[in-house]
Design an enzyme around this catalytic site. Structure first.
Site, PDB file in Angstrom:
ATOM      1  N   MET A  30       9.236 -18.501  -1.764  1.00 49.56           N
ATOM      2  CA  MET A  30      10.131 -17.362  -1.553  1.00 49.56           C
ATOM      3  C   MET A  30       9.524 -16.123  -2.209  1.00 49.56           C
ATOM      4  O   MET A  30      10.232 -15.157  -2.510  1.00 49.56           O
ATOM      5  CB  MET A  30      11.518 -17.671  -2.123  1.00 49.56           C
ATOM      6  CG  MET A  30      12.151 -18.877  -1.423  1.00 49.56           C
ATOM      7  SD  MET A  30      13.946 -18.929  -1.496  1.00 49.56           S
ATOM      8  CE  MET A  30      14.203 -19.057  -3.238  1.00 49.56           C
ATOM      9  N   GLY A  31       8.208 -16.159  -2.445  1.00 52.31           N
ATOM     10  CA  GLY A  31       7.538 -14.991  -3.015  1.00 52.31           C
ATOM     11  C   GLY A  31       7.736 -14.885  -4.513  1.00 52.31           C
ATOM     12  O   GLY A  31       8.115 -15.853  -5.174  1.00 52.31           O
ATOM     13  N   ALA A  32       7.472 -13.666  -5.060  1.00 56.16           N
ATOM     14  CA  ALA A  32       7.455 -13.453  -6.520  1.00 56.16           C
ATOM     15  C   ALA A  32       6.541 -14.515  -7.134  1.00 56.16           C
ATOM     16  O   ALA A  32       6.933 -15.273  -8.031  1.00 56.16           O
ATOM     17  CB  ALA A  32       8.860 -13.485  -7.122  1.00 56.16           C
ATOM     18  N   LEU A  33       5.336 -14.539  -6.617  1.00 58.99           N
ATOM     19  CA  LEU A  33       4.412 -15.639  -6.919  1.00 58.99           C
ATOM     20  C   LEU A  33       3.949 -15.607  -8.367  1.00 58.99           C
ATOM     21  O   LEU A  33       3.811 -14.550  -8.971  1.00 58.99           O
ATOM     22  CB  LEU A  33       3.193 -15.543  -5.990  1.00 58.99           C
ATOM     23  CG  LEU A  33       3.530 -15.568  -4.489  1.00 58.99           C
ATOM     24  CD1 LEU A  33       2.264 -15.386  -3.670  1.00 58.99           C
ATOM     25  CD2 LEU A  33       4.239 -16.861  -4.103  1.00 58.99           C
ATOM     26  N   HIS A  34       3.704 -16.796  -8.899  1.00 60.89           N
ATOM     27  CA  HIS A  34       3.201 -16.930 -10.271  1.00 60.89           C
ATOM     28  C   HIS A  34       2.160 -18.044 -10.276  1.00 60.89           C
ATOM     29  O   HIS A  34       1.869 -18.656  -9.227  1.00 60.89           O
ATOM     30  CB  HIS A  34       4.351 -17.213 -11.241  1.00 60.89           C
ATOM     31  CG  HIS A  34       5.233 -18.354 -10.808  1.00 60.89           C
ATOM     32  ND1 HIS A  34       4.800 -19.658 -10.800  1.00 60.89           N
ATOM     33  CD2 HIS A  34       6.502 -18.364 -10.336  1.00 60.89           C
ATOM     34  CE1 HIS A  34       5.777 -20.428 -10.370  1.00 60.89           C
ATOM     35  NE2 HIS A  34       6.818 -19.682 -10.066  1.00 60.89           N
ATOM     36  N   GLY A  36       2.215 -21.014 -11.158  1.00 59.51           N
ATOM     37  CA  GLY A  36       2.657 -22.309 -10.611  1.00 59.51           C
ATOM     38  C   GLY A  36       2.405 -22.385  -9.112  1.00 59.51           C
ATOM     39  O   GLY A  36       1.864 -23.365  -8.596  1.00 59.51           O
ATOM     40  N   HIS A  37       2.778 -21.318  -8.393  1.00 64.08           N
ATOM     41  CA  HIS A  37       2.507 -21.275  -6.950  1.00 64.08           C
ATOM     42  C   HIS A  37       0.994 -21.316  -6.683  1.00 64.08           C
ATOM     43  O   HIS A  37       0.524 -21.985  -5.769  1.00 64.08           O
ATOM     44  CB  HIS A  37       3.031 -19.966  -6.341  1.00 64.08           C
ATOM     45  CG  HIS A  37       4.514 -19.811  -6.340  1.00 64.08           C
ATOM     46  ND1 HIS A  37       5.155 -18.827  -7.053  1.00 64.08           N
ATOM     47  CD2 HIS A  37       5.491 -20.503  -5.699  1.00 64.08           C
ATOM     48  CE1 HIS A  37       6.457 -18.908  -6.835  1.00 64.08           C
ATOM     49  NE2 HIS A  37       6.697 -19.920  -6.038  1.00 64.08           N
ATOM     50  N   ASP A 150      10.990 -28.071  -9.530  1.00 62.61           N
ATOM     51  CA  ASP A 150      12.164 -28.307  -8.681  1.00 62.61           C
ATOM     52  C   ASP A 150      12.135 -29.777  -8.260  1.00 62.61           C
ATOM     53  O   ASP A 150      11.948 -30.107  -7.082  1.00 62.61           O
ATOM     54  CB  ASP A 150      12.125 -27.370  -7.478  1.00 62.61           C
ATOM     55  CG  ASP A 150      12.253 -25.920  -7.901  1.00 62.61           C
ATOM     56  OD1 ASP A 150      13.281 -25.566  -8.485  1.00 62.61           O
ATOM     57  OD2 ASP A 150      11.292 -25.161  -7.696  1.00 62.61           O
ATOM     58  N   SER A 185       8.496 -19.740 -13.353  1.00 61.10           N
ATOM     59  CA  SER A 185       9.514 -19.587 -12.314  1.00 61.10           C
ATOM     60  C   SER A 185       9.557 -18.118 -11.918  1.00 61.10           C
ATOM     61  O   SER A 185       9.368 -17.233 -12.768  1.00 61.10           O
ATOM     62  CB  SER A 185      10.875 -20.003 -12.883  1.00 61.10           C
ATOM     63  OG  SER A 185      11.914 -19.510 -12.064  1.00 61.10           O
TER      64      SER A 185
END
Ligand code: PAF
Length: 280
Positions: A30-34, A36-37, A150, A185
């Site tokens: 859902m974007g707002a990447l960090h 972890g992504h 998650d 997150s």
């Protein structure tokens, strides 16, 4: 990297890749990447010919309108990060493209869907299942990558894939944490400086709890964690659960289940955080 907003254009681009025999690694976000992504993406890139990432803030998985409105949206920063991991295709559709008509599918995930996030966020997993199924049908990936932060979502998606015989391999990936232990997150960017200072206590308390597994029963450990988290005034707890790692049902004795995980959800200011840690 090419950015595509329409399903038809994405399918055409993917057909070309498939005709060349390239496998598709897919990371839905859902974007707002960090970081972890990015870890999911690096792995997907390594294991496949083509890396496809979706960014879609899926309105139907939010059971709270304010949470949807405040969900961070940072498309320019996201694009830079995607370039840094050599993403091949970014699929970034509008809501009308994904939902020309409301999707009324109603999934029953049984016991797995009724606990923790399922109980505290009614309709959330149904919304996740609808969008993930759509994304899988559009993208037809060989492998799709999901983070264990998650954990329940990952278990729901694994069940969805089994229930519908979807031809995709789900690849679980370990939680990525900040240096001070806070699980990464997209929501962390909404924490104030003071809240961000307090947030690593979650990791510290979970780590200490897991180290006590030989002296505490599951009920005692759950109580201990509840007390420790409650002692921090900034935390407002939703739940602390110790559950098996398959159907995520509460564990009464350590030898009831081959694997046990401790799960927490709490509010820190306006931000709802979840975390988990494997005990066995
Ligand atoms: O974990 C997320 O970011 C979302 O729930 C997902 C899997 C992309 C579905 O919208």
């Amino acid at each position: 990297m090419i950015t595509i907003a329409s399903i038809a254009a994405l399918k055409a681009a993917l057909k070309q890749a498939k005709d060349k025999g390239q496998s598709i690694g897919f990371v839905p976000t859902m974007g707002a990447l960090h970081e972890g992504h990015l870890e999911l993406m690096r792995r997907a890139k390594k294991e496949n010919g083509l890396l496809v990432v979706s960014i879609f803030v899926n309105p139907i998985q939010f059971n709270n309108k304010e949470d949807l409105d405040k969900y961070p949206r940072v498309p320019e920063a996201d694009s830079k990060l995607l370039e840094s991991v050599n993403c091949d295709i970014l699929f970034a559709p509008e809501v009308e493209e994904m939902y020309p008509e409301p999707d009324t599918s109603d999934y029953d995930f049984g016991a797995l869907g009724g606990v923790m996030e399922g109980a505290f966020r009614p309709g959330h997993f149904n919304g996740v299942a609808i969008v993930v199924r759509k994304l899988f049908e559009i993208t037809e990936p060989d492998k799709a990558y999901f983070g264990e932060k998650d954990f329940q979502q990952l278990a729901i998606i694994q069940q969805l894939v089994k229930m519908l015989n979807l031809p995709v391999q789900i690849v679980p990936c370990a939680i990525v944490r900040e240096a001070d232990g806070l699980a990464m997150s997209s929501r962390n960017m909404r924490l104030t400086v003071e809240e961000r200072r307090v947030a690593p206590k979650i990791f510290q308390i979970l780590t200490k709890a897991v180290s006590l597994k030989n002296v505490l029963s599951p009920a005692e450990m759950r109580h201990w964690v509840w007390e420790q988290l409650s002692a921090e005034k900034a935390f407002r707890l939703d739940y602390v659960e110790i559950s098996d790692d398959r159907l995520l049902q509460p564990v009464e004795h350590w030898n009831d289940a081959p694997g046990a995980v401790i799960f927490i959800a709490l509010f820190l200011g306006q931000v709802r955080l979840i975390d988990n840690m494997r005990i066995f």
